[in-house]
Design a protein around this motif. Structure first.
Motif, PDB file in Angstrom:
ATOM      1  N   UNK A 119      10.076  71.588  34.593  1.00 58.21           N
ATOM      2  CA  UNK A 119       8.990  71.812  35.542  1.00 58.21           C
ATOM      3  C   UNK A 119       9.016  70.691  36.577  1.00 58.21           C
ATOM      4  N   UNK A 120       8.821  71.060  37.828  1.00 57.16           N
ATOM      5  CA  UNK A 120       8.705  70.064  38.889  1.00 57.16           C
ATOM      6  C   UNK A 120       7.279  70.183  39.424  1.00 57.16           C
ATOM      7  N   UNK A 121       6.414  69.276  38.982  1.00 53.37           N
ATOM      8  CA  UNK A 121       4.985  69.376  39.301  1.00 53.37           C
ATOM      9  C   UNK A 121       4.591  68.189  40.176  1.00 53.37           C
ATOM     10  N   UNK A 122       4.021  68.454  41.356  1.00 51.08           N
ATOM     11  CA  UNK A 122       3.720  67.342  42.268  1.00 51.08           C
ATOM     12  C   UNK A 122       2.655  66.412  41.680  1.00 51.08           C
ATOM     13  N   UNK A 123       2.685  65.131  42.066  1.00 47.78           N
ATOM     14  CA  UNK A 123       1.787  64.144  41.471  1.00 47.78           C
ATOM     15  C   UNK A 123       0.343  64.325  41.936  1.00 47.78           C
ATOM     16  N   UNK A 124       0.133  64.542  43.221  1.00 48.89           N
ATOM     17  CA  UNK A 124      -1.238  64.496  43.767  1.00 48.89           C
ATOM     18  C   UNK A 124      -1.863  65.882  43.953  1.00 48.89           C
ATOM     19  N   UNK A 125      -1.038  66.890  44.129  1.00 47.46           N
ATOM     20  CA  UNK A 125      -1.574  68.197  44.545  1.00 47.46           C
ATOM     21  C   UNK A 125      -1.323  69.282  43.503  1.00 47.46           C
ATOM     22  N   UNK A 147     -13.407  64.028  44.822  1.00 40.97           N
ATOM     23  CA  UNK A 147     -12.003  63.720  44.512  1.00 40.97           C
ATOM     24  C   UNK A 147     -11.094  64.825  45.054  1.00 40.97           C
ATOM     25  N   UNK A 148     -11.530  66.065  44.909  1.00 36.80           N
ATOM     26  CA  UNK A 148     -10.744  67.203  45.390  1.00 36.80           C
ATOM     27  C   UNK A 148     -10.591  67.144  46.910  1.00 36.80           C
ATOM     28  N   UNK A 149     -11.702  66.873  47.615  1.00 37.48           N
ATOM     29  CA  UNK A 149     -11.635  66.783  49.083  1.00 37.48           C
ATOM     30  C   UNK A 149     -10.732  65.630  49.512  1.00 37.48           C
ATOM     31  N   UNK A 150     -10.798  64.520  48.778  1.00 37.09           N
ATOM     32  CA  UNK A 150      -9.934  63.376  49.121  1.00 37.09           C
ATOM     33  C   UNK A 150      -8.460  63.726  48.918  1.00 37.09           C
ATOM     34  N   UNK A 151      -8.162  64.428  47.832  1.00 36.14           N
ATOM     35  CA  UNK A 151      -6.764  64.798  47.583  1.00 36.14           C
ATOM     36  C   UNK A 151      -6.255  65.771  48.648  1.00 36.14           C
ATOM     37  N   UNK A 152      -7.111  66.714  49.043  1.00 32.09           N
ATOM     38  CA  UNK A 152      -6.707  67.665  50.086  1.00 32.09           C
ATOM     39  C   UNK A 152      -6.470  66.919  51.408  1.00 32.09           C
ATOM     40  N   UNK A 153      -7.391  66.054  51.746  1.00 27.14           N
ATOM     41  CA  UNK A 153      -7.250  65.244  52.968  1.00 27.14           C
ATOM     42  C   UNK A 153      -5.939  64.473  52.932  1.00 27.14           C
ATOM     43  N   UNK A 154      -5.727  63.769  51.829  1.00 31.37           N
ATOM     44  CA  UNK A 154      -4.537  62.931  51.695  1.00 31.37           C
ATOM     45  C   UNK A 154      -3.249  63.748  51.832  1.00 31.37           C
ATOM     46  N   UNK A 155      -3.219  64.916  51.194  1.00 32.73           N
ATOM     47  CA  UNK A 155      -2.009  65.739  51.247  1.00 32.73           C
ATOM     48  C   UNK A 155      -1.733  66.216  52.669  1.00 32.73           C
ATOM     49  N   UNK A 156      -2.787  66.523  53.413  1.00 32.79           N
ATOM     50  CA  UNK A 156      -2.590  67.096  54.747  1.00 32.79           C
ATOM     51  C   UNK A 156      -2.437  66.022  55.823  1.00 32.79           C
ATOM     52  N   UNK A 157      -3.079  64.869  55.634  1.00 30.36           N
ATOM     53  CA  UNK A 157      -3.036  63.834  56.672  1.00 30.36           C
ATOM     54  C   UNK A 157      -1.928  62.816  56.412  1.00 30.36           C
ATOM     55  N   UNK A 167      -2.383  60.237  54.650  1.00 32.09           N
ATOM     56  CA  UNK A 167      -3.049  58.956  54.344  1.00 32.09           C
ATOM     57  C   UNK A 167      -3.195  58.806  52.832  1.00 32.09           C
ATOM     58  N   UNK A 168      -3.086  57.576  52.348  1.00 31.01           N
ATOM     59  CA  UNK A 168      -3.304  57.327  50.921  1.00 31.01           C
ATOM     60  C   UNK A 168      -4.791  57.484  50.591  1.00 31.01           C
ATOM     61  N   UNK A 169      -5.074  57.942  49.364  1.00 25.46           N
ATOM     62  CA  UNK A 169      -6.464  58.130  48.946  1.00 25.46           C
ATOM     63  C   UNK A 169      -7.258  56.818  49.072  1.00 25.46           C
ATOM     64  N   UNK A 170      -6.662  55.697  48.679  1.00 23.39           N
ATOM     65  CA  UNK A 170      -7.348  54.389  48.778  1.00 23.39           C
ATOM     66  C   UNK A 170      -7.768  54.083  50.209  1.00 23.39           C
ATOM     67  N   UNK A 171      -6.865  54.366  51.134  1.00 21.10           N
ATOM     68  CA  UNK A 171      -7.168  54.111  52.549  1.00 21.10           C
ATOM     69  C   UNK A 171      -8.317  55.006  53.014  1.00 21.10           C
ATOM     70  N   UNK A 172      -8.341  56.226  52.515  1.00 21.69           N
ATOM     71  CA  UNK A 172      -9.404  57.153  52.906  1.00 21.69           C
ATOM     72  C   UNK A 172     -10.755  56.680  52.370  1.00 21.69           C
TER      73      UNK A 172
END
Ligand code: ATP
Ligand code: MG
Length: 333
Positions: free
Chosen positions: A177-183, A242-252, A254-259
């Protein structure tokens, strides 16, 4: 070149952002390094009882979404599962290798059957993981890019491949399985402890790739959060944020910490939601426009699928021949 295989079910006209971020983004990234097979798994979708018109329309529009999301049909093989009969032929052999209890332990079956009750459930939903194992093993795939919810099915696929190889001699490649880390698991906006799901009863929690951006903006604005008022990354205590931050991070990018720093201070939920809505609209608009174009020219789409089926059958028929010989089916002639 090593192979990958993955697929989506045409159980809805539109894919959702979870399908896109959890699977399709990896597909697009991996298609340059692998001999890639992307299948519209229409036989799996039959388990939810679509009308014939729905199934036909959804199968085409799902294939169109593969292309719109960046799958290059010149490089990768895009095909429809039912065009390659070897999938159901191998599934039968794998059914005979699977323990009843082993299949009954699949949590996705328990979830989906649980919602409908035993009377409303069909046997296809029960044997689904063995058909999925066949989808993968036919192509000697070494990696399978999927979301977190498919981890257990991938484990079963590996177990079945190993069991077959041990009993009949080495026949299958053992896939990973190849499962992405953040998304890997994009959550419902309404129920942030459950994943976005095409077949969910409550579609208010799904961001659909083919909806009007305005509709998605509205869903994001009314996403369930919490009353704590501070943007922090805490999936346990604050699953909605957390979900909104992960979506933001994946699309922008930007790292979650920075957000978290960027949205520091009180009452920043509104700002976070506005920005997520803009980011979603930015990927969604060109995606939707491209799908409209592709669906407007079904002959071209059907040509892609015909070519894909031909290439898929070449590989699949060779694997199935190996399997039939290994188990002792008598040659037809
Ligand atoms: P259904 O509800 O009909 O099962 P689905 O939304 O689960 O639909 P599938 O077609 O079953 O979508 O899955 C297609 C791919 O998308 C799989 O790789 C799966 O792991 C991935 N996926 C599905 N939902 C999510 C999600 N919420 N987050 C990340 N990946 C997901
Ligand atoms: Mg699913």
């Amino acid at each position: 070149t090593p192979r990958i295989l993955s697929g989506m079910q045409p159980t809805h006209d539109s894919l959702h952002l979870g399908n896109y971020l959890g699977a399709q983004v990896s597909w697009v990234r991996m298609q340059s390094d692998f001999d890639a097979f992307f299948c519209v798994v229409d036989q799996h979708a039959l388990t939810v009882g679509p009308t014939p018109e729905e199934l036909r329309r959804r199968t085409r529009v799902t294939a169109a979404q593969y292309l719109a999301g960046g799958i290059d049909p010149e490089r990768s093989t895009v095909f429809v599962q039912s065009h390659v009969p070897e999938h159901s032929q191998l599934a039968w052999v794998l059914n005979c290798l699977t323990g009843y209890g082993e299949a009954a332990r699949m949590t996705q079956f328990k979830d989906k059957a649980g919602k409908r009750g035993t009377e409303g459930t069909n046997v296809g939903l029960f044997t689904y993981p063995m058909l999925m194992a066949a989808d993968i093993l036919l192509y000697d795939a070494t990696a399978v890019p999927v979301g977190e919810d498919q981890r257990q099915h991938l484990e079963l696929t590996r177990d079945l491949a190993q069991r077959f190889n041990a009993r009949y001699g080495t026949t299958f490649v053992i896939p990973e399985a190849h499962i992405p880390a953040e998304t890997a698991k994009i959550m419902s906006l309404q129920e942030p402890t459950a994943k976005m799901s095409k077949s969910a009863d409550n579609q208010a929690g799904n961001l659909m790739m083919l909806d009007a951006p305005k509709a998605n903006t509205k869903k994001i604005k009314s996403a369930v959060t919490d009353t704590d008022n501070a943007v922090r990354y805490d999936p346990e205590a604050k699953p909605g944020i957390a979900n909104l931050l992960r979506i933001h991070s994946a699309l922008s990018g930007e790292k979650v910490d920075a957000l978290v720093e960027q949205y520091a201070g009180e009452n920043k939920y509104g700002a976070l939601k506005t920005d997520v809505a803009a980011l979603v609209a930015e990927v969604q608009e060109p995606f939707k426009a491209r799908v409209d174009e592709l669906v407007g020219d079904p002959a071209e789409l059907d040509r892609v699928l015909a070519r894909g089926a031909e290439r898929a059958r070449e590989v699949a028929s060779a694997t199935l021949a190996r399997v039939y010989d290994a188990v002792g089916f008598l040659p037809a002639a």
